[in-house]
Scaffold this active site. Structure first.
Site, PDB file in Angstrom:
ATOM      1  N   TYR A 109      -0.734   4.100   4.766  1.00 38.02           N
ATOM      2  CA  TYR A 109       0.000   4.716   3.658  1.00 38.02           C
ATOM      3  C   TYR A 109       0.615   6.038   4.135  1.00 38.02           C
ATOM      4  CZ  TYR A 109       1.037   4.908  -1.333  1.00 38.02           C
ATOM      5  OH  TYR A 109       1.675   4.882  -2.553  1.00 38.02           O
ATOM      6  N   THR A 145       5.427   3.313   1.575  1.00 36.98           N
ATOM      7  CA  THR A 145       4.614   4.359   0.951  1.00 36.98           C
ATOM      8  C   THR A 145       5.381   5.045  -0.172  1.00 36.98           C
ATOM      9  OG1 THR A 145       3.494   4.755   3.058  1.00 36.98           O
ATOM     10  CG2 THR A 145       3.368   6.503   1.402  1.00 36.98           C
ATOM     11  N   GLU A 146       4.789   5.089  -1.372  1.00 33.79           N
ATOM     12  CA  GLU A 146       5.383   5.754  -2.538  1.00 33.79           C
ATOM     13  C   GLU A 146       6.828   5.319  -2.790  1.00 33.79           C
ATOM     14  OE1 GLU A 146       3.852   7.702  -4.726  1.00 33.79           O
ATOM     15  OE2 GLU A 146       1.927   7.580  -3.688  1.00 33.79           O
ATOM     16  N   LEU A 147       7.111   4.048  -2.460  1.00 36.74           N
ATOM     17  CA  LEU A 147       8.437   3.450  -2.676  1.00 36.74           C
ATOM     18  C   LEU A 147       9.551   4.151  -1.906  1.00 36.74           C
ATOM     19  CD1 LEU A 147       8.243   2.741  -6.532  1.00 36.74           C
ATOM     20  CD2 LEU A 147       7.960   1.098  -4.671  1.00 36.74           C
TER      21      LEU A 147
END
Length: 486
Positions: A109, A145-147
Site C-alpha cells: 500500500y 493506493t488510495e485510488l
C-alpha cells in the site's frame, strides 16, 4: 439498465514502535506487535468479520444478484494470518461465491507508483501472486493506493495485463463530465477507467451518522432512489468504500449493517443491478477518453497526493527512503527487503501531515502519534537504522558511479551464471542422450551377436566334420604307404 459497482478496500499498516535515537545501530526490529495485534483484532471483530458475513448473506438471499469487488493490501493479509485467520476463511468463501471479484493493489500500500515504476510493478505482482496462491484468482482490474492515478501509469498497467483501473472521480479532472460512465485512458486506450462517485460514496462513509446533515437519516430505499433517479444515460455508479466503514468508522449501533443488507431488495424494486468491475467494463461501452496529467487520489478535499507529500517533513522522509531503492532491490537479504516493504506503506507519511481544519482532523484521527513532528522523528530514527543496514550490503564509501558499476557487474554476473547454467543443462542433456544412444547400440550389438552365433555354429559344422574325417584318414594313408615301401 443502471448498475452499481461496489468496491470494498481492506488495508492495515505495520505500525512502528517508539524508536529512539539511541536505538539506532542496536535495535533492528521496528514494529509495534502489541499495537498491531490490538488494532487489527479489534477492527476485524467489529467490522471486517461481520461485514464479510453480511456480504455472504446478501449474495445468498439475492441468489447471486448482489455482486461486488474487494481490494486488499498484502500487509493487511499478513496481519490477518497472524491475528485473525478466521477472516481469511471468510474471504475464501466470498471468492468461492463467484459474485465477488478481487482486484489488485500494491502489496505494501505504498506510493511507489509516484517515483519507482519497477517497485510498483513488483508490489502489484506480489499481490497478484498472493491472490492466485490463496484464492485461485488472477486479477484483471487494479486499484492503486488510495485510488492514485495519472496518465503515465496507464501504459504500465496495460503492459502488466490489466483491463481496467479504479480511481477517484475528482471534480477538477472531470469538470462538467459525470463519474457515472466508463472512460478510456488517453495514454493507453485499451485501459478502461471506472471513477468513484465521491458524493454517494461519502454519504455512507462520512455522513451516515451525521445528525446535522439535512438528509439524515440515510435509509436504503432513499439511497437507492438517488441512484435510480440519475440520468438514464448514466449507466454505472461506482461506490468505493473502506470495508471498516461498516462497524468501525460507522458503528454497528448506527444500523449500518442493516442499511447494507437492505440494498439488494430496494435495488431490485428500482430496476438497479449490481456488477463487478470486470463486468462493468465488459458490458458498458466507454463514452470518452480521460486525461489526468497530475496524480489524483481519494484523499482530502484536494484529491491529490498532498496528504502524503504535502510538506517538507513528508518529502524529506520520502526521498530518503527511496534513495535506497536500487540498493535494496539488488540485495538478497530477505529481512531487509521485508522491512523495506513495510516502511513504504503510505500511512507513515500520512501521519506526518500538518494540514489544518477538517483534513487535519481526519489525519490525526488515524495517527498513533500525538503530533506530525513526533511521527516524522520516529520514522526518521527507524529509517536511519534501516539505511545503515542497507550500507552494510553496499558500503557507503562506494560513490554513485562505483555503485552503478558494481550493480551492473552483479547484474551481468547473474546473467552470465544463468547462461552457464543453461549451457550446463544443455551439456547434461547431450551426455544423457549420448549415454542412452550408447546403451541402445550395445544392446543392438548383443542382440545381433546372439542371433548370429547359431548361424555361425551351423555353418561351421560341415567343415568341422570334414576336418575330423581328414584327421582320421591321415594315419591310415601313412600306414598303407609304409607297407607299400616294404
Amino acid at each position: 439498465m443502471k448498475a452499481i459497482c461496489f468496491n470494498f478496500e481492506i488495508h492495515q499498516p505495520f505500525r512502528l514502535k517508539r524508536y529512539r535515537f539511541f536505538d539506532i545501530g542496536k535495535d533492528h526490529y521496528y514494529f509495534d506487535d502489541f499495537l498491531n495485534d490490538d488494532i487489527v483484532t479489534r477492527i476485524a471483530h467489529n467490522s471486517y468479520i461481520p461485514a464479510a458475513e453480511t456480504l455472504l448473506k446478501m449474495i445468498k438471499d439475492s441468489n447471486g444478484a448482489f455482486r461486488c469487488s474487494i481490494a486488499m493490501s498484502g500487509t493487511a493479509f499478513e496481519q490477518f494470518e497472524l491475528y485473525v485467520p478466521e477472516f481469511i476463511d471468510l474471504l475464501k468463501k466470498l471468492a468461492d461465491t463467484g459474485a465477488v471479484e478481487f482486484v489488485a493493489q500494491p502489496y505494501a500500500y505504498s506510493l511507489a507508483s509516484l517515483t519507482d515504476p519497477e517497485e510498483f510493478a513488483s508490489q502489484i505482482g506480489a499481490t497478484c501472486g498472493l491472490l492466485k496462491a490463496r484464492f485461485g484468482i488472477e486479477p484483471k482490474i487494479v486499484r492503486n493506493t488510495e485510488l492514485i492515478y495519472f496518465d503515465d501509469l496507464a501504459p504500465q498497467l496495460v503492459a502488466m495485463g490489466f483491463k481496467g483501473v479504479l480511481t477517484e472521480g475528482a471534480k477538477h479532472i472531470l469538470g462538467w463530465k459525470s463519474p457515472n460512465y466508463v472512460y478510456k485512458a488517453i495514454s493507453a486506450p485499451d485501459l478502461k477507467i471506472l471513477l468513484r462517485n465521491s458524493k454517494l460514496s461519502d454519504d455512507i462513509a462520512f455522513r451516515f451518522t451525521d445528525y446535522s446533515w439535512n438528509e439524515f437519516p440515510l435509509t436504503a430505499d432513499k439511497y437507492m432512489d438517488w441512484i435510480a433517479s440519475t440520468p438514464v444515460e448514466e449507466q454505472i455508479v461506482n461506490i468505493y468504500l473502506n470495508l471498516e466503514t461498516f462497524g468501525d468508522l460507522q458503528p454497528a449501533t448506527s444500523g449500518i449493517f442493516q442499511f447494507l443488507e437492505a440494498l439488494p431488495r430496494f435495488a431490485a424494486e428500482k430496476g438497479v443491478e449490481f456488477v463487478t468491475p470486470s463486468e462493468a467494463i465488459a458490458k458498458i461501452k466507454p463514452v470518452d477518453i480521460l486525461s489526468v496529467v497530475h496524480p489524483i487520489s481519494s484523499a482530502d478535499e484536494a484529491r491529490d497526493t498532498s496528504a502524503w507529500l504535502g510538506n517538507r517533513l513528508q518529502n524529506e522522509a520520502f526521498s530518503k527512503l527511496y534513495s535506497a531503492a536500487e540498493r535494496v532491490q539488488k540485495c538478497d537479504n530477505r529481512r531487509l527487503k521485508k522491512d523495506w516493504e513495510y516502511l513504504q506503506t503510505c500511512d507513515h507519511f500520512f501521519y506526518m501531515s500538518t494540514k489544518r481544519k477538517a483534513d487535519g482532523a481526519m489525519h490525526s484521527m488515524f495517527s498513533p502519534y500525538e503530533t506530525p513532528f513526533q511521527a516524522f522523528t520516529n520514522y526518521m530514527n527507524v529509517l536511519a537504522d534501516f539505511l545503515m543496514r542497507v550500507e552494510e550490503e553496499f558500503p557507503s564509501q562506494v560513490d554513485n558511479e562505483e555503485l552503478n558499476s558494481l550493480l551492473t557487474t552483479i547484474a551481468n554476473q547473474g546473467i552470465e551464471i544463468e547462461e552457464l547454467q543453461k549451457e550446463l543443462a544443455s551439456m547434461r542433456n547431450n551426455v544423457e542422450q549420448y549415454n542412452i544412444e550408447h546403451r541402445l547400440r550395445e544392446k543392438d550389438a548383443k542382440e545381433a551377436a546372439s542371433q548370429e552365433a547359431p548361424k555361425a555354429k551351423k555353418a561351421a559344422a560341415p567343415k568341422a566334420r570334414k576336418n575330423a574325417k581328414t584327421a582320421e584318414e591321415k594315419p591310415k594313408k601313412a600306414t598303407a604307404k609304409k607297407k607299400a615301401d616294404k
